[in-house]
Design a protein around this motif. Structure first.
Motif, short mmCIF file in Angstrom:
data_model
loop_
_atom_site.label_atom_id
_atom_site.label_comp_id
_atom_site.label_asym_id
_atom_site.label_seq_id
_atom_site.Cartn_x
_atom_site.Cartn_y
_atom_site.Cartn_z
N ASN A 387 0.87 -1.17 0.00
CA ASN A 387 0.00 0.00 0.00
C ASN A 387 0.91 1.22 0.00
OD1 ASN A 387 -1.84 2.04 0.34
ND2 ASN A 387 -2.52 1.40 2.39
N PRO A 388 1.23 1.78 -1.17
CA PRO A 388 2.20 2.88 -1.23
C PRO A 388 1.86 4.06 -0.34
CG PRO A 388 1.73 2.05 -3.43
CD PRO A 388 0.74 1.41 -2.50
N ALA A 389 0.57 4.29 -0.12
CA ALA A 389 0.17 5.43 0.72
C ALA A 389 0.58 5.21 2.18
CB ALA A 389 -1.33 5.65 0.63
N SER A 390 0.84 3.95 2.53
CA SER A 390 1.27 3.64 3.90
C SER A 390 2.49 2.74 3.85
CB SER A 390 0.14 2.96 4.68
OG SER A 390 -1.00 3.78 4.76
N THR A 391 3.50 3.18 3.09
CA THR A 391 4.73 2.40 2.97
C THR A 391 5.37 2.20 4.34
OG1 THR A 391 5.14 3.16 0.72
CG2 THR A 391 7.04 2.37 1.96
N LEU A 392 5.79 0.97 4.60
CA LEU A 392 6.35 0.63 5.90
C LEU A 392 7.76 0.09 5.74
CD1 LEU A 392 3.33 -1.30 7.45
CD2 LEU A 392 3.96 1.07 7.90
N GLN A 393 8.66 0.49 6.65
CA GLN A 393 9.96 -0.15 6.70
C GLN A 393 9.81 -1.40 7.55
OE1 GLN A 393 13.45 2.20 7.66
NE2 GLN A 393 14.54 0.39 8.44
N VAL A 394 10.13 -2.54 6.93
CA VAL A 394 9.94 -3.81 7.63
C VAL A 394 11.26 -4.47 8.02
CG1 VAL A 394 7.71 -4.25 6.56
CG2 VAL A 394 9.79 -5.06 5.42
N GLY A 395 12.37 -3.94 7.49
CA GLY A 395 13.66 -4.52 7.83
C GLY A 395 14.79 -3.63 7.37
N GLU A 396 16.02 -4.03 7.67
CA GLU A 396 17.18 -3.27 7.23
C GLU A 396 18.39 -4.20 7.17
OE1 GLU A 396 18.86 -1.27 11.30
OE2 GLU A 396 17.16 -0.25 10.33
N PHE A 397 19.37 -3.77 6.37
CA PHE A 397 20.61 -4.52 6.22
C PHE A 397 21.78 -3.56 6.42
CE2 PHE A 397 24.08 -6.11 3.42
CZ PHE A 397 24.36 -7.28 4.10
N ARG A 398 22.60 -3.83 7.43
CA ARG A 398 23.72 -2.95 7.76
C ARG A 398 25.02 -3.75 7.79
NH1 ARG A 398 22.25 1.97 10.64
NH2 ARG A 398 20.00 2.05 11.03
N VAL A 399 26.12 -3.08 7.45
CA VAL A 399 27.43 -3.69 7.58
C VAL A 399 28.21 -2.94 8.65
CG1 VAL A 399 29.57 -4.34 6.41
CG2 VAL A 399 27.39 -4.54 5.21
N ARG A 400 28.67 -1.70 8.37
CA ARG A 400 29.31 -0.87 9.40
C ARG A 400 29.19 0.58 8.96
NH1 ARG A 400 35.78 -2.34 8.62
NH2 ARG A 400 35.73 -2.55 6.34
N PRO A 401 29.15 1.51 9.91
CA PRO A 401 28.78 2.90 9.58
C PRO A 401 29.79 3.63 8.72
CG PRO A 401 29.42 2.71 11.90
CD PRO A 401 29.27 1.33 11.39
N GLU A 402 31.07 3.28 8.80
CA GLU A 402 32.08 4.05 8.08
C GLU A 402 32.17 3.71 6.60
OE1 GLU A 402 34.52 0.90 10.47
OE2 GLU A 402 32.67 2.06 10.70
N VAL A 403 31.41 2.71 6.14
CA VAL A 403 31.43 2.31 4.73
C VAL A 403 30.01 2.39 4.18
CG1 VAL A 403 31.99 0.50 3.08
CG2 VAL A 403 33.43 0.83 5.11
N SER A 404 29.87 3.03 3.03
CA SER A 404 28.56 3.32 2.48
C SER A 404 28.08 2.28 1.47
CB SER A 404 28.59 4.69 1.80
OG SER A 404 27.32 5.02 1.27
#
Length: 488
Positions: A387-404
């Motif tokens: 439902n684009p009108a109520s887009t939800l973040q359901v997860g994330e993927f991280r490695v380390r903050p100093e590398v983009s």
């Protein structure tokens, strides 16, 4: 607001910030003028004054930028790409400074003074910029040396099949690809100021160059292939069209300079071509390419609610079905209905974090958008767009903050990430709420040519066309082709 351009070596000299040239001959960016009395300066004795470091600057006005420091190297130390003119390391101090002359004949100094080191490879401190000795910008910084993560080897779950340098070994300057696409056994690379290159990858282990050429002073940012034509995103010429029927002798057919805008990224959906134009207006151009040589401009689409003057401009575009997905930097990810391409309509947006790159698809019949930032602390957000009108973040993927993060590709239930100095990362996203790294390859080597000049170094483009291989480009190493290996 994050200002990634503030400290870049290519643009920063034009940002004099209003100084009138009436120098009082101050020295506010020299070490003696910086108050470090509250610092744990004794910890700096253990600092490793060597190698390449990524640095994050937070200015006192709330803005900031990411950059790079090279504390040692064959051709000297560098600060934000500039040659270091003063460097000091004692038992209780660490100081780096670069002096450059700006277009107004003023001396600009960039200075980093260490305050404390939490380990030999991490430090915090004070940043200052001065114009003719007078303080111009100030803030704090944190920096980390770019070393392989302690629990990792070179690679796991993937193997390097082929590595091809993009420039003649005798050439002095690196050729750096900005994007690539793989179609029909050929890899097409947009090489920035070095134009276009085409490689035969029909047998990846025997990859060979078919063509490389720079037809003008233009900068090529991205490209897509449509039949025997390649549409190229150009900084100066808008949209450029090549005939690539003979990949060894591509022919530049025409440039669409009306409207005269920079095009940064392209997406093809059937006979619709979408062009993200971050400058000068911040818009998405929508073309009908039913007649491939005669693209018809259907719409100059300005994302509803975005403020281009505030940096809310389109960087990446993806189109699937009757929807258009756009990464709009600090405006986030937008989803628009393109059922009528000449009249797109915003359905919704997710503004939880800055968005630079996108991958879009369905995982277990669930429509998802993977949005990657490009900054210190950047990560991949997993968005449910049912439902684009109520887009939800359901997860994330991280490695380390100093590398983009730089680029992504989704294939089945795996997300393939070009993660700059952290190289190739492969995540299982079958459970979108908990992406899990299942493979990686560390492509970054500190000793390679061209390291330590920019925050944006390492693996920077990726394509997974479904032939069993992963095609990538690396800022120093060139074209790298991988294959996944069975789990032990």
């Amino acid at each position: 607001m994050r200002r990634l351009f503030v400290l870049s070596s290519t643009l920063v000299l034009a940002l004099g910030c209003g100084k009138d040239g009436d120098s009082k001959n101050k020295a506010e960016c020299h070490l003696a003028a910086i108050n470090l009395s509250s610092c744990q300066r004794s910890s700096l004795a253990a600092l490793q004054p060597a190698g390449v470091w990524n640095v994050n600057v937070e200015l006192n006005d709330g803005s900031g930028s990411a950059g790079a420091l090279r504390l040692s190297g064959a051709d000297g130390a560098k600060v934000l790409g500039f040659t270091v003119t003063e460097q000091q390391h004692t038992e209780d101090s660490y100081y780096l400074a670069a002096d450059v002359v700006d277009p107004f004949e003023r001396t600009v100094r960039y200075a980093f003074a260490g305050c404390e080191a939490s380990s030999p490879s991490r430090m915090k401190g004070t940043f200052r910029r001065c114009v003719d000795g007078e303080l111009d910008l100030q803030g704090t910084f944190e920096a980390a040396r770019l070393q392989r993560k302690a629990d990792e080897v070179e690679g796991s779950g993937v193997e390097l099949v082929r590595e091809v340098a993009l420039q003649d070994p005798s050439a002095g300057e690196l050729v750096v690809a900005k994007e690539l696409t793989v179609v029909g056994g050929r890899a097409y690379l947009a090489l920035g100021k070095d134009g276009l290159a085409i490689y035969d990858v029909s047998v990846p282990s025997e990859t060979r160059k078919l063509y490389s050429g720079k037809p003008s002073s233009d900068v090529y940012n991205d490209l897509v292939v449509h039949g025997t034509l390649a549409y190229v995103a150009s900084q100066k010429s808008g949209l450029v069209i090549y005939d690539v029927a003979d990949p060894e002798r591509p022919v530049l057919l025409r440039s669409l300079t009306d409207p005269s805008v920079e095009v940064g990224a392209l997406a093809l959906n059937g006979n619709l071509l979408f062009a993200a134009s971050p400058a000068p207006n911040g818009e998405v151009l929508i073309f009908d390419v039913t007649t491939p040589l005669q693209p018809k401009l259907l719409k100059r689409y300005f994302i509803e609610g975005a403020e281009p003057l505030s940096g809310e401009v389109p960087f990446d575009v993806v189109s699937v079905g009757n929807r258009l997905y756009v990464s709009n930097w600090t405006f986030g990810v937008t989803v628009s209905d393109i059922t009528t391409p000449s009249a797109p309509k915003l359905l919704g947006r997710f503004g939880g974090s800055a968005s630079r790159s996108l991958a879009v698809g369905s995982v277990n019949e669930r429509p998802l958008v993977f949005s990657g930032g490009e900054d210190w602390g950047a990560f991949v957000s997993v968005l449910d767009v049912s439902n684009p009108a109520s887009t939800l973040q359901v997860g994330e993927f991280r490695v380390r903050p100093e590398v983009s993060v730089r680029a992504m590709a989704l294939s089945g239930t795996k997300l393939y990430v070009a993660h700059y100095q952290d190289g190739l990362r492969v995540a299982d996203v079958s459970n979108p709420s908990a992406p899990r790294q299942v493979a990686y390859f560390n492509t970054y080597r500190e000793t390679d040519a061209g390291r330590g000049l920019s925050f944006f170094e390492g693996l920077n483009a990726i394509a997974v066309p479904g032939d069993g291989y992963i095609y990538t480009t690396e800022s120093s190493r060139g074209l790298l082709i991988f294959r996944e290996t069975p789990a032990p």
